[in-house]
Enzyme design. Structure first.
Site, PDB file in Angstrom:
ATOM      1  N   CYS A 265       0.788  -1.241   0.000  1.00  0.00           N
ATOM      2  CA  CYS A 265       0.000   0.000   0.000  1.00  0.00           C
ATOM      3  C   CYS A 265       0.819   1.288   0.000  1.00  0.00           C
ATOM      4  O   CYS A 265       0.686   2.095  -0.927  1.00  0.00           O
ATOM      5  CB  CYS A 265      -0.938  -0.008   1.196  1.00  0.00           C
TER       6      CYS A 265
HETATM    7  C1  UGA Z   1      -1.234   0.345   5.490  1.00  0.00           C
HETATM    8  C2  UGA Z   1      -2.013   1.291   6.428  1.00  0.00           C
HETATM    9  O1  UGA Z   1      -1.479   1.230   7.751  1.00  0.00           O
HETATM   10  C3  UGA Z   1      -3.500   0.914   6.469  1.00  0.00           C
HETATM   11  O2  UGA Z   1      -4.224   1.861   7.249  1.00  0.00           O
HETATM   12  C4  UGA Z   1      -4.048   0.928   5.039  1.00  0.00           C
HETATM   13  O3  UGA Z   1      -5.407   0.545   4.998  1.00  0.00           O
HETATM   14  C5  UGA Z   1      -3.246  -0.049   4.185  1.00  0.00           C
HETATM   15  O4  UGA Z   1      -1.852   0.352   4.194  1.00  0.00           O
HETATM   16  C6  UGA Z   1      -3.807   0.018   2.787  1.00  0.00           C
HETATM   17  O5  UGA Z   1      -3.709   1.072   2.151  1.00  0.00           O
HETATM   18  O6  UGA Z   1      -4.503  -0.912   2.376  1.00  0.00           O
HETATM   19  P1  UGA Z   1      -0.194  -2.116   5.714  1.00  0.00           P
HETATM   20  O7  UGA Z   1       0.483  -1.830   4.420  1.00  0.00           O
HETATM   21  O8  UGA Z   1      -0.902  -3.391   5.908  1.00  0.00           O
HETATM   22  O9  UGA Z   1      -1.285  -0.961   6.047  1.00  0.00           O
HETATM   23  O10 UGA Z   1       0.919  -2.076   6.825  1.00  0.00           O
HETATM   24  P2  UGA Z   1       1.423  -1.097   7.989  1.00  0.00           P
HETATM   25  O11 UGA Z   1       1.221  -1.745   9.281  1.00  0.00           O
HETATM   26  O12 UGA Z   1       0.882   0.264   7.826  1.00  0.00           O
HETATM   27  O13 UGA Z   1       2.990  -1.089   7.684  1.00  0.00           O
HETATM   28  C7  UGA Z   1       3.501  -0.590   6.451  1.00  0.00           C
HETATM   29  C8  UGA Z   1       5.006  -0.528   6.516  1.00  0.00           C
HETATM   30  O14 UGA Z   1       5.446   0.475   7.418  1.00  0.00           O
HETATM   31  C9  UGA Z   1       5.675  -1.827   6.994  1.00  0.00           C
HETATM   32  O15 UGA Z   1       6.814  -2.081   6.201  1.00  0.00           O
HETATM   33  C10 UGA Z   1       6.071  -1.530   8.425  1.00  0.00           C
HETATM   34  O16 UGA Z   1       7.178  -2.281   8.845  1.00  0.00           O
HETATM   35  C11 UGA Z   1       6.416  -0.066   8.324  1.00  0.00           C
HETATM   36  N1  UGA Z   1       6.291   0.658   9.601  1.00  0.00           N
HETATM   37  C12 UGA Z   1       5.089   0.789  10.211  1.00  0.00           C
HETATM   38  C13 UGA Z   1       7.414   1.237  10.158  1.00  0.00           C
HETATM   39  O17 UGA Z   1       8.536   1.146   9.607  1.00  0.00           O
HETATM   40  N2  UGA Z   1       7.284   1.942  11.323  1.00  0.00           N
HETATM   41  C14 UGA Z   1       6.093   2.109  11.952  1.00  0.00           C
HETATM   42  O18 UGA Z   1       6.046   2.780  13.007  1.00  0.00           O
HETATM   43  C15 UGA Z   1       4.971   1.504  11.389  1.00  0.00           C
END
Ligand code: UGA
Length: 429
Positions: A265
């Site tokens: 995403c």
């Molecule tokens: C993300 C959004 O959080 C959701 O709200 C959204 O609905 C979704 O995309 C989408 O558009 O469908 P997702 O991709 O499942 O969700 O994963 P996240 O938990 O947001 O993590 C994304 C990336 O950011 C991962 O690589 C994670 O490791 C990284 N991340 C996350 C960080 O490096 N630091 C953080 O504090 C949080």
């Protein structure tokens, strides 16, 4: 409510199962017969926490079924949700082929139906619903939006790994409505979800989704930037961002620095927003830098490694964690891809381990080594890189690293504890 869900990816299926658990009657549509058969026999085609149990319950209670017949599903439903994928094309713009196909199928079915509402859940760039989806629905149904059928944009905010929790306990529900009648149908569905409902225009709802993901990605890149300064100052970025996150104007979430963000995403949505801004003659410098910081952050692990061990050629490097985040087998845009690519180019011997994602990674890198467990990956290794924060790695103790040739342990995610493993070194801590 009788609901048809077009597309059974993780958004479509988790949304369908969530709605079914609330007593709605859901029919999930997919073009792949194999997926449909799996769903009908209670086997989810994707891995998602609690999905299998909840899917089985919904099938048992007859609140959910799957079919390949979209026309029949549309005719039997009051609300039709488009949940198909919107991948990026080679320029980073969104590829609407699946949305277009879904709109054509729904439009054709609407021809012989009474009033129904079509809601788009797929992430689509602002103006898509009004300039692409509605014209297709009107053309194929021979009816006018607002008269023969209603239309809404209802973005999803599900995270992989906690998608069902996010469906059932959303922070808010955004309903972008063509008219009041359309929005009322969605409001009826969401009113027992115990979360605020924001009713707005379609274009606003489309942009809320992109602005949301863009800001989350910005928050992380910002933390990574501060983290890179922290590393040079010899302080832990988590101590710094803990203090920052206590300011009530922010929230403490999504401030976790590390080896960069990935997934299906953020990279796709930020790229599409950048392209849309440019198309509107605006240069989105901040978003471009958010992406650039992320790109550099992913390979910083390798630079860090080289500082510790010198040339990595022919060295055995253990890579722990391949999925883009824990609790999923998804490796799309995972930091591990850039890290392994760089290690392979430099001639390192990579020994990778992940609790879920090795099968998918084998398709990307068939020639590196995959191990059965952490111990095998660490044995005789010159260095270890922890790239995904799986719980399994959080339990590692100092003695688990005893079998390494040299104890160079680098973390790209906050996993280890100094009391348990005194010698580890973090990317920003
Ligand atoms: C993300 C959004 O959080 C959701 O709200 C959204 O609905 C979704 O995309 C989408 O558009 O469908 P997702 O991709 O499942 O969700 O994963 P996240 O938990 O947001 O993590 C994304 C990336 O950011 C991962 O690589 C994670 O490791 C990284 N991340 C996350 C960080 O490096 N630091 C953080 O504090 C949080």
């Amino acid at each position: 409510m009788k609901i048809a869900i077009i597309g059974t990816g993780y958004v479509g299926l988790c949304t369908g199962v969530g709605f079914a658990s609330k007593g709605n009657n859901v029919v999930c549509v997919d073009i792949e017969e194999e997926k449909v058969n799996k769903i009908n026999s209670g086997v989810p085609p994707i891995y998602e926490l609690d999905l299998e149990d909840m899917l089985k319950d919904s099938i048992k209670s007859k609140n959910l079924r799957a079919t390949t017949k979209s026309q029949e599903a549309v005719s039997a439903s009051e609300l039709i949700l488009i949940c198909v994928g919107t991948p990026s094309d080679e320029k980073g713009r969104i590829d609407l082929r699946y949305v277009n196909q879904a709109a054509q199928d729904i439009g054709t079915a609407l021809k012989d139906c009474d009033y129904k509402v079509v809601a788009v859940k797929s992430t689509v760039i602002p103006e898509t619903v009004e300039s692409v989806v509605i014209p297709i629905l009107e053309e194929y149904s021979g009816k006018k939006a607002g008269d023969g059928f209603g239309v809404c944009m209802n973005p999803e905010f599900l995270r992989e790994g906690s998608a069902l929790k996010d469906v059932l306990h959303p922070d808010r529900t955004v309903i972008g409505e063509f008219d009041k009648r359309s929005g009322d149908v969605l409001e009826r569905l969401y009113k027992n979800f115990n979360a605020p409902i924001l009713r707005t225009k379609i274009k606003v709802a489309e942009l809320i989704k992109y602005a949301n993901n863009g800001f989350l990605a910005t928050k992380i890149s910002y933390s990574n930037e501060i983290g890179n300064i922290c590393k040079r100052l010899g302080v832990d970025v988590y101590d710094v961002m803990k203090g920052v996150g206590m300011d009530h104007r922010f929230s403490p979430h999504f401030f976790s620095a590390g080896a960069g963000w990935g997934g299906s995403c953020f990279p796709k949505d930020v790229a599409a927003l950048i392209e849309k801004a440019k198309e509107l003659n605006y240069e989105p410098k901040l978003l471009e830098e958010v992406v650039a910081i992320n790109k550099r952050q992913k390979v910083r692990m390798v630079e860090h490694l080289e500082k510790r061990v010198g040339d990595v050629k022919d060295k055995k490097i253990s890579v722990l964690g391949l999925s883009f985040k824990p609790n999923t087998d998804d490796i799309r845009e995972a930091s591990s891809l850039d890290i392994i690519k760089s290690l392979v180019e430099k001639g390192a011997n990579v020994f990778a381990y992940d609790p879920q994602a090795m099968e998918l990674m084998k398709r990307e890198f068939p020639h590196i080594n995959y191990t059965e467990n952490v111990a095998e990956s660490l044995k005789d290794a010159d260095a270890c890189l922890i790239v995904t924060e799986w719980d399994e790695f959080k339990k590692l103790k100092n003695e688990d690293f005893d079998s390494m040739k040299t104890r160079v342990i680098l973390e790209g995610r906050k996993v280890l504890n100094k009391d348990d493993v005194p010698e580890f070194d973090g990317i920003c801590w």
